[in-house]
Design a protein around this motif. Structure first.
Motif, PDB file in Angstrom:
ATOM      1  N   MET A   1      17.688  -0.112 -46.892  1.00  0.00           N
ATOM      2  CA  MET A   1      17.664  -0.191 -45.444  1.00  0.00           C
ATOM      3  C   MET A   1      16.718  -1.334 -45.048  1.00  0.00           C
ATOM      4  N   SER A   2      17.149  -2.143 -44.105  1.00  0.00           N
ATOM      5  CA  SER A   2      16.327  -3.266 -43.665  1.00  0.00           C
ATOM      6  C   SER A   2      15.098  -2.750 -42.915  1.00  0.00           C
ATOM      7  N   LEU A   3      14.089  -3.575 -42.837  1.00  0.00           N
ATOM      8  CA  LEU A   3      12.869  -3.198 -42.120  1.00  0.00           C
ATOM      9  C   LEU A   3      13.184  -2.919 -40.654  1.00  0.00           C
ATOM     10  N   GLY A   4      14.020  -3.732 -40.040  1.00  0.00           N
ATOM     11  CA  GLY A   4      14.394  -3.517 -38.640  1.00  0.00           C
ATOM     12  C   GLY A   4      15.037  -2.154 -38.418  1.00  0.00           C
TER      13      GLY A   4
ATOM     14  N   ASN B   1      12.340   5.038 -37.200  1.00  0.00           N
ATOM     15  CA  ASN B   1      11.000   5.583 -37.011  1.00  0.00           C
ATOM     16  C   ASN B   1      10.704   5.775 -35.528  1.00  0.00           C
ATOM     17  N   ARG B   2      11.098   4.824 -34.712  1.00  0.00           N
ATOM     18  CA  ARG B   2      10.882   4.889 -33.266  1.00  0.00           C
ATOM     19  C   ARG B   2      11.618   6.093 -32.683  1.00  0.00           C
TER      20      ARG B   2
END
Length: 114
Positions: free
Chosen positions: A1-4, A10-11
């Motif tokens: 999964m990409s960081l973005g 998470n948000r």
């Protein structure tokens, strides 16, 4: 999964809820959910309300509520069409709800910066 994508997930996981007794029914308060206030949210509000961070007006707080208030399923509670109704609400209630939304701004402890 990409960081973005990880940041976005998470948000969403950090949504908080609070009760608004004034908006409830049958003596049961309405539970309002709100995600954290993001840089994009602040930018959008400041374009419409230039002094939003230093001097939030009632209209700016109402716009914040329209932007961020959700039900438990993540559906928006208000649309722009509801703004005249919210503008006729008590300043105490509007500022309380907006205050809860401001409290979703993460502290340094939440960010892991000791």
């Amino acid at each position: 999964m990409s960081l973005g994508k990880r940041l976005a997930a998470n948000r969403q996981a950090k949504r908080k809820s609070f009760d608004v007794s004034e908006w409830g029914e049958d003596d049961v308060p309405l539970t309002v959910y709100s995600g954290m206030l993001t840089c994009g949210d602040i930018d959008k509000l400041q374009r419409k309300h230039p002094n939003f961070m230093s001097n939030p007006t009632v209209a700016a707080m109402v716009d914040l509520i329209i932007m961020k208030a959700e039900d438990k399923d993540g559906e928006k509670l208000f649309t722009l069409e509801d703004k005249p109704i919210l503008m006729r609400e008590s300043v105490t209630v509007v500022s309380k709800v907006a205050g809860y939304m401001f409290s979703t701004v993460e502290s340094q402890e939440d960010l892991g910066n000791d």
